[in-house]
Design an enzyme around this catalytic site. Structure first.
Site, short mmCIF file in Angstrom:
data_model
loop_
_atom_site.label_atom_id
_atom_site.label_comp_id
_atom_site.label_asym_id
_atom_site.label_seq_id
_atom_site.Cartn_x
_atom_site.Cartn_y
_atom_site.Cartn_z
N GLU A 59 -16.62 -25.28 58.28
CA GLU A 59 -17.83 -24.72 58.89
C GLU A 59 -17.71 -23.21 59.13
O GLU A 59 -18.68 -22.46 58.96
CB GLU A 59 -18.13 -25.45 60.20
CG GLU A 59 -18.72 -26.84 60.01
CD GLU A 59 -17.66 -27.87 59.63
OE1 GLU A 59 -18.04 -28.96 59.16
OE2 GLU A 59 -16.45 -27.58 59.81
N HIS A 128 -20.64 -36.77 66.79
CA HIS A 128 -21.79 -37.00 65.93
C HIS A 128 -23.08 -37.15 66.72
O HIS A 128 -24.13 -37.43 66.13
CB HIS A 128 -21.59 -38.26 65.07
CG HIS A 128 -20.52 -38.14 64.03
ND1 HIS A 128 -19.20 -38.03 64.36
CD2 HIS A 128 -20.59 -38.12 62.68
CE1 HIS A 128 -18.48 -37.96 63.24
NE2 HIS A 128 -19.30 -37.99 62.22
#
Length: 328
Positions: A59, A128
């Protein structure tokens, strides 16, 4: 045409790719797979792998590369696969992307859109189902938005991509499959401001402010309350930074009561800032203290327990009962 939230996002990116050759999409598995939620499905096939780029699982590298591309005139649209995966990129976002305009005295812009599926409701595991929006709303130099429905998913994404400021775009993943009848040609003629809130349901007894996935929950609570004789106004924040305090304050001055709800923990969440501002600016109009309904101050729980953690209509209505029980 009936369109899901996810398909509205897909169409928004497709139009942006068609309209501007400098728009590129970047993210893990967004190309051949179409993303884990299939939001970018078919876009690589139609626009090629030089404009819809499958990146490594890194990321910080995604945002660092996008930042460099933005400095060279591109408009990158980055997908962070899940909310909890954004933290490795946090330094790039808050130290570089958010600061470049100020650092260069307005000479350099970073037109980057960072899409982040966020929130719970899908029975997923740790990292998540998180709600990290307050971190970014606290950072000067970033715009932060969150649509609650397919119409705004399309409109806000189109506006975010064309905006010269960096935009953190929070997508409530549990709403990806919500449907609405949309006319995209008609939507393209609309020009609502990127930072304006909307009143989704008018009311007179109390105001509920929500955003993202919680707007539908607030509307459900308002519908139940209507059956009990209470009229609740629901304000969809849409923009989390800057916040449209004007619309909120006008609503509170009419109703005299405010409840703010979000999935994120109550402590130091966006609800705290809204409560403080409204208490300062609408003090003489308030009939009761501002109340907040949010997640608990714990790490996100296992899937089987998330329904106890996420605010639901019952928890919002309990706050409604408390505020209405207080007389001026």
């Amino acid at each position: 045409m009936m369109t899901t939230f996810a398909a509205a996002l897909n169409t928004g990116m497709r139009r942006a790719l068609e309209d501007d050759p400098k728009v590129v999409l970047m993210g893990e598995d967004i190309g051949r797979l179409g993303g884990v939620f299939r939001v970018t499905d078919t876009l690589q096939k139609d626009f090629g792998d030089n404009r819809v780029i499958d990146t490594p699982l890194a990321e910080s590298g995604i945002i660092g590369t996008a930042f460099g591309m933005a400095l060279r005139g591109f408009r990158p649209v980055c997908e962070i696969q899940f909310d909890g995966f954004v933290y490795p990129a946090f330094d790039q976002i808050v130290s570089q992307v958010a600061k470049i305009h100020y650092r260069t005295e307005g000479k350099v812009r970073a037109p980057i859109t960072i899409r982040i599926p966020f929130g719970g409701g899908i029975g997923s595991v740790e990292h998540h189902s998180e709600s990290p929006e307050a971190y970014f709303a606290h950072t000067a130099g970033l715009r932060v938005v969150s649509p609650s429905n397919p119409q705004d998913a399309y409109l806000l994404l189109r506006q975010a991509i064309s905006c010269d400021d960096p935009v953190i775009f929070f997508e409530p993943k549990r709403r990806y499959w919500d449907k609405a009848d949309l006319d995209f040609a008609a939507l393209d003629t609309e020009s609502p401001s990127l930072d304006r809130a909307r009143i989704r349901r008018p009311g007179r007894d109390a105001t509920i402010v929500a955003y993202g996935g919680m707007v539908d929950t607030a509307l459900t609570a308002a519908e139940i309350a209507a059956g009990e004789g209470h009229s609740l106004e629901v304000v969809d924040l849409r923009s989390l930074s800057p916040i449209d305090f004007g619309t909120i304050e006008e609503s509170v001055c009419r109703t005299g009561r405010l409840i703010v709800t979000h999935e994120a923990p109550v402590f130091a969440g966006l609800g705290a800032e809204i409560a403080a501002r409204v208490s300062e600016r609408c003090f003489y109009h308030l009939e009761a203290p501002v109340l907040r309904v949010g997640g608990f101050d714990i790490p996100y729980p296992p899937a089987k327990l998330e329904r106890h953690h996420m605010p639901d209509p019952d928890r919002i209505l309990e706050a409604v009962d408390r505020t209405l029980a207080i007389s001026a």
